[in-house]
Design a protein around this motif. Structure first.
Motif, PDB file in Angstrom:
ATOM      1  N   GLY A   1     -11.130 -12.275 -10.959  1.00  0.00           N
ATOM      2  CA  GLY A   1      -9.852 -12.271 -10.251  1.00  0.00           C
ATOM      3  C   GLY A   1      -8.889 -11.260 -10.820  1.00  0.00           C
ATOM      4  N   GLY A   2      -9.279 -10.629 -11.943  1.00  0.00           N
ATOM      5  CA  GLY A   2      -8.499  -9.547 -12.512  1.00  0.00           C
ATOM      6  C   GLY A   2      -7.051  -9.904 -12.820  1.00  0.00           C
ATOM      7  N   PHE A   3      -6.159  -8.944 -12.620  1.00  0.00           N
ATOM      8  CA  PHE A   3      -4.734  -9.112 -12.900  1.00  0.00           C
ATOM      9  C   PHE A   3      -4.104 -10.144 -11.960  1.00  0.00           C
ATOM     10  N   TYR A   4      -4.438 -10.027 -10.682  1.00  0.00           N
ATOM     11  CA  TYR A   4      -3.746 -10.816  -9.662  1.00  0.00           C
ATOM     12  C   TYR A   4      -3.950 -12.319  -9.842  1.00  0.00           C
ATOM     13  N   GLU A   5      -5.129 -12.703 -10.262  1.00  0.00           N
ATOM     14  CA  GLU A   5      -5.412 -14.133 -10.350  1.00  0.00           C
ATOM     15  C   GLU A   5      -5.076 -14.726 -11.708  1.00  0.00           C
ATOM     16  N   ASN A   6      -5.231 -13.933 -12.771  1.00  0.00           N
ATOM     17  CA  ASN A   6      -5.148 -14.509 -14.113  1.00  0.00           C
ATOM     18  C   ASN A   6      -3.774 -14.457 -14.773  1.00  0.00           C
ATOM     19  N   ILE A   7      -3.033 -13.378 -14.576  1.00  0.00           N
ATOM     20  CA  ILE A   7      -1.727 -13.296 -15.242  1.00  0.00           C
ATOM     21  C   ILE A   7      -0.776 -14.411 -14.782  1.00  0.00           C
ATOM     22  N   PRO A   8      -0.719 -14.724 -13.471  1.00  0.00           N
ATOM     23  CA  PRO A   8       0.178 -15.816 -13.058  1.00  0.00           C
ATOM     24  C   PRO A   8      -0.214 -17.191 -13.608  1.00  0.00           C
TER      25      PRO A   8
ATOM     26  N   ASP B   1       6.357 -15.930 -32.082  1.00  0.00           N
ATOM     27  CA  ASP B   1       6.394 -16.897 -30.985  1.00  0.00           C
ATOM     28  C   ASP B   1       5.797 -16.237 -29.749  1.00  0.00           C
ATOM     29  N   ILE B   2       4.633 -16.709 -29.349  1.00  0.00           N
ATOM     30  CA  ILE B   2       3.994 -16.216 -28.131  1.00  0.00           C
ATOM     31  C   ILE B   2       4.246 -17.249 -27.037  1.00  0.00           C
ATOM     32  N   LYS B   3       4.878 -16.838 -25.945  1.00  0.00           N
ATOM     33  CA  LYS B   3       5.281 -17.781 -24.898  1.00  0.00           C
ATOM     34  C   LYS B   3       4.166 -18.105 -23.902  1.00  0.00           C
ATOM     35  N   GLY B   4       3.293 -17.146 -23.676  1.00  0.00           N
ATOM     36  CA  GLY B   4       2.206 -17.351 -22.718  1.00  0.00           C
ATOM     37  C   GLY B   4       1.085 -16.366 -22.989  1.00  0.00           C
ATOM     38  N   MET B   5      -0.128 -16.741 -22.590  1.00  0.00           N
ATOM     39  CA  MET B   5      -1.274 -15.853 -22.768  1.00  0.00           C
ATOM     40  C   MET B   5      -2.212 -15.990 -21.579  1.00  0.00           C
ATOM     41  N   ALA B   6      -2.881 -14.895 -21.250  1.00  0.00           N
ATOM     42  CA  ALA B   6      -3.830 -14.892 -20.138  1.00  0.00           C
ATOM     43  C   ALA B   6      -5.067 -14.100 -20.525  1.00  0.00           C
ATOM     44  N   HIS B   7      -6.224 -14.677 -20.246  1.00  0.00           N
ATOM     45  CA  HIS B   7      -7.508 -14.007 -20.423  1.00  0.00           C
ATOM     46  C   HIS B   7      -7.865 -13.386 -19.073  1.00  0.00           C
ATOM     47  N   ILE B   8      -8.046 -12.074 -19.035  1.00  0.00           N
ATOM     48  CA  ILE B   8      -8.276 -11.394 -17.759  1.00  0.00           C
ATOM     49  C   ILE B   8      -9.765 -11.439 -17.424  1.00  0.00           C
TER      50      ILE B   8
ATOM     51  N   ALA C   1     -11.285   0.445  -3.537  1.00  0.00           N
ATOM     52  CA  ALA C   1      -9.838   0.658  -3.511  1.00  0.00           C
ATOM     53  C   ALA C   1      -9.206   0.163  -4.804  1.00  0.00           C
ATOM     54  N   GLU C   2      -8.129   0.833  -5.212  1.00  0.00           N
ATOM     55  CA  GLU C   2      -7.467   0.497  -6.472  1.00  0.00           C
ATOM     56  C   GLU C   2      -7.015  -0.963  -6.512  1.00  0.00           C
ATOM     57  N   GLU C   3      -6.437  -1.451  -5.425  1.00  0.00           N
ATOM     58  CA  GLU C   3      -5.974  -2.833  -5.388  1.00  0.00           C
ATOM     59  C   GLU C   3      -7.134  -3.802  -5.604  1.00  0.00           C
ATOM     60  N   HIS C   4      -8.277  -3.495  -4.999  1.00  0.00           N
ATOM     61  CA  HIS C   4      -9.456  -4.349  -5.166  1.00  0.00           C
ATOM     62  C   HIS C   4      -9.961  -4.290  -6.597  1.00  0.00           C
ATOM     63  N   MET C   5      -9.841  -3.139  -7.238  1.00  0.00           N
ATOM     64  CA  MET C   5     -10.234  -2.998  -8.645  1.00  0.00           C
ATOM     65  C   MET C   5      -9.417  -3.937  -9.517  1.00  0.00           C
ATOM     66  N   PHE C   6      -8.087  -3.963  -9.291  1.00  0.00           N
ATOM     67  CA  PHE C   6      -7.205  -4.816 -10.102  1.00  0.00           C
ATOM     68  C   PHE C   6      -7.374  -6.295  -9.763  1.00  0.00           C
ATOM     69  N   ASN C   7      -7.995  -6.578  -8.639  1.00  0.00           N
ATOM     70  CA  ASN C   7      -8.226  -7.960  -8.235  1.00  0.00           C
ATOM     71  C   ASN C   7      -9.635  -8.430  -8.608  1.00  0.00           C
ATOM     72  N   THR C   8     -10.407  -7.542  -9.239  1.00  0.00           N
ATOM     73  CA  THR C   8     -11.789  -7.857  -9.601  1.00  0.00           C
ATOM     74  C   THR C   8     -12.056  -7.670 -11.086  1.00  0.00           C
ATOM     75  N   PHE C   9     -11.513  -6.602 -11.654  1.00  0.00           N
ATOM     76  CA  PHE C   9     -11.831  -6.209 -13.026  1.00  0.00           C
ATOM     77  C   PHE C   9     -10.603  -6.282 -13.940  1.00  0.00           C
ATOM     78  N   ASN C  10     -10.872  -6.161 -15.255  1.00  0.00           N
ATOM     79  CA  ASN C  10      -9.747  -6.179 -16.211  1.00  0.00           C
ATOM     80  C   ASN C  10      -9.091  -4.812 -16.348  1.00  0.00           C
ATOM     81  N   MET C  11      -9.728  -3.761 -15.884  1.00  0.00           N
ATOM     82  CA  MET C  11      -9.177  -2.394 -15.837  1.00  0.00           C
ATOM     83  C   MET C  11      -8.765  -1.850 -17.203  1.00  0.00           C
ATOM     84  N   GLY C  12      -9.304  -2.442 -18.269  1.00  0.00           N
ATOM     85  CA  GLY C  12      -9.006  -1.970 -19.619  1.00  0.00           C
ATOM     86  C   GLY C  12      -8.127  -2.896 -20.417  1.00  0.00           C
ATOM     87  N   ILE C  13      -7.632  -3.966 -19.797  1.00  0.00           N
ATOM     88  CA  ILE C  13      -6.787  -4.953 -20.477  1.00  0.00           C
ATOM     89  C   ILE C  13      -7.493  -6.312 -20.415  1.00  0.00           C
TER      90      ILE C  13
END
Length: 331
Positions: free
Chosen positions: A240-247, A230-237, A278-290
């Motif tokens: 917008g990276g982590f910040y935009e897609n996971i929510p 049972d998978i409850k939710g899924m996100a394609h990164i 900056a690291e925060e900008h990286m996570f807001n732009t790229f998938n960072m490996g995920i």
């Protein structure tokens, strides 16, 4: 007498292109395809479903294409085009059925068009869907010679009672990240400003080759996983990276608490960050490996990671769901 060719449109090159493309499309045909390439429309028979819902997604490759032009390597960006669409519809539990592409250029070169569509065909094969049609538009004076744009859309299917919409996500659920193949297809406008020498050596390859690594298609392992878990939710990164897609997987107000040290960051991202991002900008732009994230019950997390590894995927427990907020918290 003025001909269409005099205006910059070569009909004969178009015919040649279509004939070359047909063979790649045929390789993707799966049960359900009714007609061949060349008809006015693609047809697909849905088959035996009780209460089917069609799920669609559309996207392009963006400025990653500029890297392909400069490297004169055209056979991977078609995979990116398919991946960006099928990974999106997969987030709702849908199985991709078919794909259509749109290719535009200033001056058509049949061999280049074939190479681009060969990539689309390979992407469709990886996703288990059929390439049933498309359009090639030659627009002299609108695009520069040697430049192409490629976009497409996919249609998938899921039983209505199997739709994944995040409605049963609750506090304490676990977030599992599945490894990406690299930058995928987002953030290239920034990458192109930072990296101008595409022939620079990077870990034994040219950095241009590394940047053209195609987006990973997650369809087959995830559909296999859904047969047992049972998978409850899924996100394609994506953008917008982590910040935009996971929510986007949350239906209610939750925060995704992410342990940024829980997974391996590919060298290409470390290099980009070393250029002054900056690291925060990286996570807001790229998938960072995920590249893809699952939300699952805590009791299932370990078994799902093992199942993914058995399917050839590298997966990590990257965080958990916390009530309140509505975003991402990196720790």
């Amino acid at each position: 007498m003025i001909t269409y060719k005099d205006s910059g449109v070569n009909i004969e090159e178009g015919y040649k292109s279509v004939n070359l493309i047909k063979e790649h499309a045929k390789k993707t045909f799966i049960p359900g395809v009714i007609n061949n390439i060349g008809s006015f429309a693609g047809m697909f028979e849905i088959g035996n479903y009780k209460n089917p819902v069609l799920v669609s997604g559309t996207d392009g490759v963006g400025t990653k294409l500029d890297i392909a032009f400069k490297m004169k390597k055209y056979d991977t960006v078609g995979i990116d085009c398919v991946a960006m669409c099928v990974n999106d519809i997969l987030c709702h539990g849908a199985k991709p059925l078919f794909f259509l592409d749109y290719l535009a250029c200033g001056k058509l070169e049949a061999e280049v068009a074939e190479s681009l569509v060969k990539g689309v065909s390979n992407g469709c094969i990886q996703a288990g869907c059929a390439l049933i049609g498309g359009e090639t538009a030659e627009m002299p004076g609108f695009y520069r010679d040697g430049e192409y744009d490629i976009a497409g859309f996919s249609v998938g299917i899921v039983e209505k009672d199997k739709i994944i919409d995040g409605g049963n996500i609750e506090e304490g659920d676990i977030l599992i990240g599945i490894k990406s193949s690299g930058i995928h297809s987002n953030g290239y406008s920034l990458v192109r400003k930072l990296i101008t020498d595409l022939n620079m050596d990077f870990k034994g390859k040219t950095i241009g080759e590394v940047l053209l690594t195609p987006t990973k298609i997650y369809v087959k392992p995830i559909l296999k996983l859904l047969e047992s878990f049972d998978i409850k939710g899924m996100a394609h990164i994506t953008g917008g990276g982590f910040y935009e897609n996971i929510p986007r997987m949350f239906k209610n107000n939750f925060t995704a608490v992410i342990n940024k040290n829980s997974f391996e960051t590919p060298e290409i991202f470390k290099y980009i960050m070393s250029l002054g991002i900056a690291e925060e900008h990286m996570f807001n732009t790229f998938n960072m490996g995920i590249g893809f994230v699952l939300c699952v019950s805590k009791k299932d997390s370990e078994n799902i990671i093992k199942a993914l590894e058995n399917l050839g995927e590298k997966a990590y427990e990257i965080g958990y769901v916390e009530a309140g907020g509505a975003g991402v918290c990196l720790k």
